[in-house]
Design an enzyme around this catalytic site. Sequence first.
Site, mmCIF file in Angstrom:
data_model
loop_
_atom_site.group_PDB
_atom_site.id
_atom_site.type_symbol
_atom_site.label_atom_id
_atom_site.label_comp_id
_atom_site.label_asym_id
_atom_site.label_seq_id
_atom_site.Cartn_x
_atom_site.Cartn_y
_atom_site.Cartn_z
ATOM 1 N N HIS A 1 0.835 -1.211 0.000
ATOM 2 C CA HIS A 1 0.000 0.000 0.000
ATOM 3 C C HIS A 1 0.864 1.252 0.000
ATOM 4 C CE1 HIS A 1 0.420 -0.626 4.483
ATOM 5 N NE2 HIS A 1 0.556 0.688 4.488
ATOM 6 N N GLN B 1 -3.913 3.466 1.298
ATOM 7 C CA GLN B 1 -4.322 3.490 2.710
ATOM 8 C C GLN B 1 -4.487 4.958 3.108
ATOM 9 O OE1 GLN B 1 -1.300 2.816 5.821
ATOM 10 N NE2 GLN B 1 -2.584 1.126 6.515
ATOM 11 N N GLU C 1 -8.540 4.555 9.507
ATOM 12 C CA GLU C 1 -8.019 4.358 8.158
ATOM 13 C C GLU C 1 -9.013 3.670 7.248
ATOM 14 O OE1 GLU C 1 -4.745 1.550 9.398
ATOM 15 O OE2 GLU C 1 -5.686 0.338 7.856
ATOM 16 N N GLU D 1 7.357 0.767 5.130
ATOM 17 C CA GLU D 1 6.713 -0.234 5.986
ATOM 18 C C GLU D 1 6.862 -1.593 5.327
ATOM 19 O OE1 GLU D 1 2.641 0.776 6.834
ATOM 20 O OE2 GLU D 1 2.157 -1.235 7.541
ATOM 21 N N HIS E 1 3.975 7.252 3.641
ATOM 22 C CA HIS E 1 4.895 6.103 3.596
ATOM 23 C C HIS E 1 4.521 5.187 2.442
ATOM 24 C CE1 HIS E 1 1.582 4.436 6.145
ATOM 25 N NE2 HIS E 1 1.873 3.299 5.549
HETATM 26 C C1 MC0 Z 1 9.452 11.626 9.834
HETATM 27 N N1 MC0 Z 1 10.425 11.832 8.931
HETATM 28 C C2 MC0 Z 1 10.032 11.358 7.750
HETATM 29 C C3 MC0 Z 1 8.735 10.838 7.973
HETATM 30 N N2 MC0 Z 1 8.412 11.019 9.281
HETATM 31 N N3 MC0 Z 1 10.630 11.311 6.567
HETATM 32 C C4 MC0 Z 1 9.949 10.763 5.540
HETATM 33 N N4 MC0 Z 1 8.684 10.241 5.675
HETATM 34 C C5 MC0 Z 1 8.059 10.273 6.862
HETATM 35 N N5 MC0 Z 1 6.849 9.778 6.974
HETATM 36 C C6 MC0 Z 1 11.708 12.502 9.163
HETATM 37 C C7 MC0 Z 1 11.494 13.914 9.708
HETATM 38 O O1 MC0 Z 1 11.322 14.835 8.665
HETATM 39 C C8 MC0 Z 1 12.759 14.145 10.492
HETATM 40 O O2 MC0 Z 1 13.790 14.524 9.616
HETATM 41 C C9 MC0 Z 1 13.085 12.763 11.049
HETATM 42 O O3 MC0 Z 1 12.409 11.828 10.194
HETATM 43 C C10 MC0 Z 1 12.575 12.595 12.480
HETATM 44 O O4 MC0 Z 1 11.198 12.896 12.458
HETATM 45 P P1 MC0 Z 1 10.410 13.639 13.634
HETATM 46 O O5 MC0 Z 1 9.424 14.524 13.004
HETATM 47 O O6 MC0 Z 1 11.375 14.195 14.642
HETATM 48 O O7 MC0 Z 1 9.574 12.485 14.275
HETATM 49 P P2 MC0 Z 1 9.992 11.249 15.164
HETATM 50 O O8 MC0 Z 1 11.453 10.931 15.094
HETATM 51 O O9 MC0 Z 1 9.370 11.425 16.504
HETATM 52 O O10 MC0 Z 1 9.173 10.110 14.381
HETATM 53 C C11 MC0 Z 1 9.484 9.727 13.065
HETATM 54 C C12 MC0 Z 1 9.191 8.213 12.944
HETATM 55 C C13 MC0 Z 1 7.716 8.016 13.408
HETATM 56 C C14 MC0 Z 1 9.380 7.828 11.487
HETATM 57 C C15 MC0 Z 1 10.159 7.453 13.836
HETATM 58 O O11 MC0 Z 1 6.845 8.756 12.572
HETATM 59 C C16 MC0 Z 1 7.299 6.584 13.452
HETATM 60 O O12 MC0 Z 1 7.534 5.869 14.447
HETATM 61 N N6 MC0 Z 1 6.639 6.097 12.380
HETATM 62 C C17 MC0 Z 1 6.197 4.701 12.298
HETATM 63 C C18 MC0 Z 1 4.745 4.568 12.656
HETATM 64 C C19 MC0 Z 1 3.841 5.338 11.749
HETATM 65 O O13 MC0 Z 1 4.281 6.137 10.913
HETATM 66 N N7 MC0 Z 1 2.530 5.122 11.940
HETATM 67 C C20 MC0 Z 1 1.496 5.781 11.136
HETATM 68 C C21 MC0 Z 1 1.023 4.895 10.079
HETATM 69 P P3 MC0 Z 1 14.783 15.736 9.960
HETATM 70 O O14 MC0 Z 1 15.650 15.854 8.742
HETATM 71 O O15 MC0 Z 1 13.877 16.910 10.223
HETATM 72 O O16 MC0 Z 1 15.517 15.256 11.196
HETATM 73 S S1 MC0 Z 1 0.136 3.544 10.773
HETATM 74 C C22 MC0 Z 1 0.106 2.378 9.565
HETATM 75 O O17 MC0 Z 1 0.587 2.648 8.515
HETATM 76 C C23 MC0 Z 1 -0.469 1.024 9.901
HETATM 77 C C24 MC0 Z 1 -1.788 1.135 10.556
HETATM 78 C C25 MC0 Z 1 -0.538 0.089 8.703
HETATM 79 O O18 MC0 Z 1 -0.043 0.402 7.614
HETATM 80 O O19 MC0 Z 1 -1.050 -1.008 8.842
#
Ligand code: MC0
Length: 152
Positions: free
Chosen positions: A10, A63, A46, A137, A87
Amino acid sequence: MSSPLTRIDHIGIACHDLDATVDFYRSTYGFEVFHTETNDEQGVREAMLKINDTGDGGASYLQILEPIREDSAIAKWMAKNGEGVHHIAFGTADVVTTTDAIVGKGIRSLYEQPRRGSMGSTINFLHPKDAHGVLVELVQAADDAHDGHDGH
Ligand code: MC0
């Protein structure tokens, strides 16, 4: 080199209003909702819009994600970036083995153990800072477990 990633499972798209965004995808492109759910752990409501079946027995979806909490990853990301592509998710038959192999190449995964994703899937993420700016992912769909154990 053959890949353990066998489909685009997705593309995750962040939005402020799930119902309005789903209406846009229906009226503009003709995509229908295949499945909806709330994932409390991820802080999202979602909708999965099925695009096509794929050669590995899985399928590809859009998604559409709406945050349900201000401290969710989606809400934090939208506060910085607005709505849009958040993502991409690749399908794999074995999320643990595939994650371990990629981590072995020096790329960080976000979870020690896989978590629950859409439609009973098992998921992990790769850190976008280790993956050329793309949050990736890895998805083992519920139906990907063809070997007698469900791996959940
Ligand atoms: C953050 N960054 C990204 C990004 N999110 N870069 C590209 N794409 C993204 N989506 C970058 C920021 O710009 C920043 O870069 C650095 O990563 C740190 O980001 P932050 O804003 O300080 O945020 P953090 O570190 O607190 O969290 C980022 C992180 C988090 C990716 C670890 O979003 C996470 O744990 N994501 C995984 C879970 C998730 O996304 N869930 C939602 C979908 P700079 O250069 O400024 O340092 S749920 C889902 O999808 C499920 C239900 C499913 O598919 O089944």
